[in-house]
Design an enzyme around this catalytic site. Structure first.
Site, short mmCIF file in Angstrom:
data_model
loop_
_atom_site.label_atom_id
_atom_site.label_comp_id
_atom_site.label_asym_id
_atom_site.label_seq_id
_atom_site.Cartn_x
_atom_site.Cartn_y
_atom_site.Cartn_z
N GLY A 131 6.75 0.86 12.08
CA GLY A 131 5.90 1.77 12.32
C GLY A 131 6.39 3.16 12.12
N ILE A 207 -7.36 -7.86 4.29
CA ILE A 207 -8.57 -7.09 5.01
C ILE A 207 -9.85 -7.84 4.67
CG2 ILE A 207 -9.91 -4.98 5.32
CD1 ILE A 207 -6.90 -4.87 6.36
N HIS A 223 1.54 1.12 -0.39
CA HIS A 223 2.23 -0.09 -0.83
C HIS A 223 3.60 0.59 -1.40
CE1 HIS A 223 2.96 -3.88 -2.48
NE2 HIS A 223 3.30 -3.38 -3.87
#
Ligand code: GAR
Length: 311
Positions: A131, A207, A223
């Protein structure tokens, strides 16, 4: 406190110091000029004198600050600052809302982030790892009027990003594979939360089409390599960096792109490159790539929101 000001005004440490000096010297100059002007008005020192003095100082202050800002190199900052105050006080045109909002519509015909109100754009970050990108994005928008991270979506109950969400008092939506991939991708829950923009930051599940349809041009991903060359299956984490090194590439980089039905495929919004160094390892490259991500991702998200995306 200084960190907060830096983030709020989007300035570096030196600029902040110069701005604070401008305020201090501009304030003193205002006081000095006010006291020199008052005797010229010939008013007795009673309550009227106080009222007139306040008016004089209020009028002088912006001029003094602007004047001092010139030698301090902060003229542009203060012009913007004064314009903003003027707008807030209703002296000049209405403040531009310029950001996404809950009411901004999610149908394909209006698939931009254009605001209908001045509410900040509500960002959901999809993250399932450490994160660090999520943290940077949260910090970037913490005091922003344009956008706010209002939801962390995660598919791993033990992920470190959940501690970040807890520390930052941000709601969490824990998702599970079957409903995500074969249901509607939690689109309803995201809409209920008023989400305007979905930001993937270390989220590895594909997704589903239902979610892309529900948020057209409103899902972006970062990415850790240059697309289209180094994307697709298996191109994540250290694998992607090792592949870049094994292929004896001279450079790698980051790609920020819209998400479409194909993994790592959507339209590229932004790329930044870094050279591969001698004796590069996947770990050392990963570190430099992370730095690039932290530097650019929050900034590009902000630009996207400002420019009313897609851009
Ligand atoms: C980032 O390097 C991001 O580019 C990558 O996961 C990392 C998450 O790091 N995403 C992908 O590989 C997606 N294909 P973080 O959890 O520290 O932000």
């Amino acid at each position: 406190m200084f960190d907060r000001l830096q983030q709020k005004w989007k300035v570096n440490g030196l600029q902040l110091a110069l701005i604070l000096c401008t305020f201090a010297i501009g304030g003193s100059l205002t006081g000095y000029a006010g006291r020199r002007l008052m005797p010229l008005l010939g008013i007795e020192q009673d309550w009227l004198w106080i009222i007139v003095y306040i008016i004089v100082v209020t009028l002088l202050w912006p001029l003094a600050v602007l004047l001092v800002s010139i030698p301090f190199g902060q003229f542009r900052f203060f012009v913007k600052y004064l314009k903003k105050i003027g707008k807030r006080m209703g002296l000049t045109g209405r403040e531009k809302s310029g950001v996404g909002s809950r009411e901004s519509g999610v149908t394909p015909a209006t698939s931009n982030l254009k605001p209908q109100t001045s509410e900040p754009c509500r960002i959901a970050i999809f993250a399932s790892g450490a994160g660090s990108n999520a943290q940077k994005i949260i910090e970037h928008f913490r005091y922003s009027k344009k956008a706010r991270v209002t939801l962390i979506v995660c598919n791993k109950p033990g992920a470190a990003v959940l501690s970040i969400a807890a520390a930052e008092h941000i709601s969490v939506l824990l998702i599970e594979k079957e409903k995500f991939s074969n249901g509607n991708g939690y689109a309803e829950e995201l809409k209920e939360n008023g989400i305007d923009l979905i930001v993937l930051a270390g989220f590895l599940w594909k997704i589903p089409a239902a979610l892309i349809k529900a948020f057209p041009h409103r899902i972006i991903n970062i990415h850790p390599a240059l697309l289209p060359g180094y994307g697709g299956k298996g191109m994540y984490g250290l694998h992607v960096h090792q592949t870049v090194i094994d292929n004896k590439e001279k450079e790698s980089g980051i790609s920020i792109h819209y998400v479409d039905e194909v993994y790592d495929h959507g339209q590229i919004i932004f790329q930044a490159k870094c050279p591969l160094l001698q004796h590069e390892t996947a770990e050392s490259l990963a570190q430099r790539i992370h730095k690039l991500e932290h530097e650019h991702y929050p900034r590009i998200i902000e630009r996207l929101i400002e420019s009313n995306g897609p851009f």
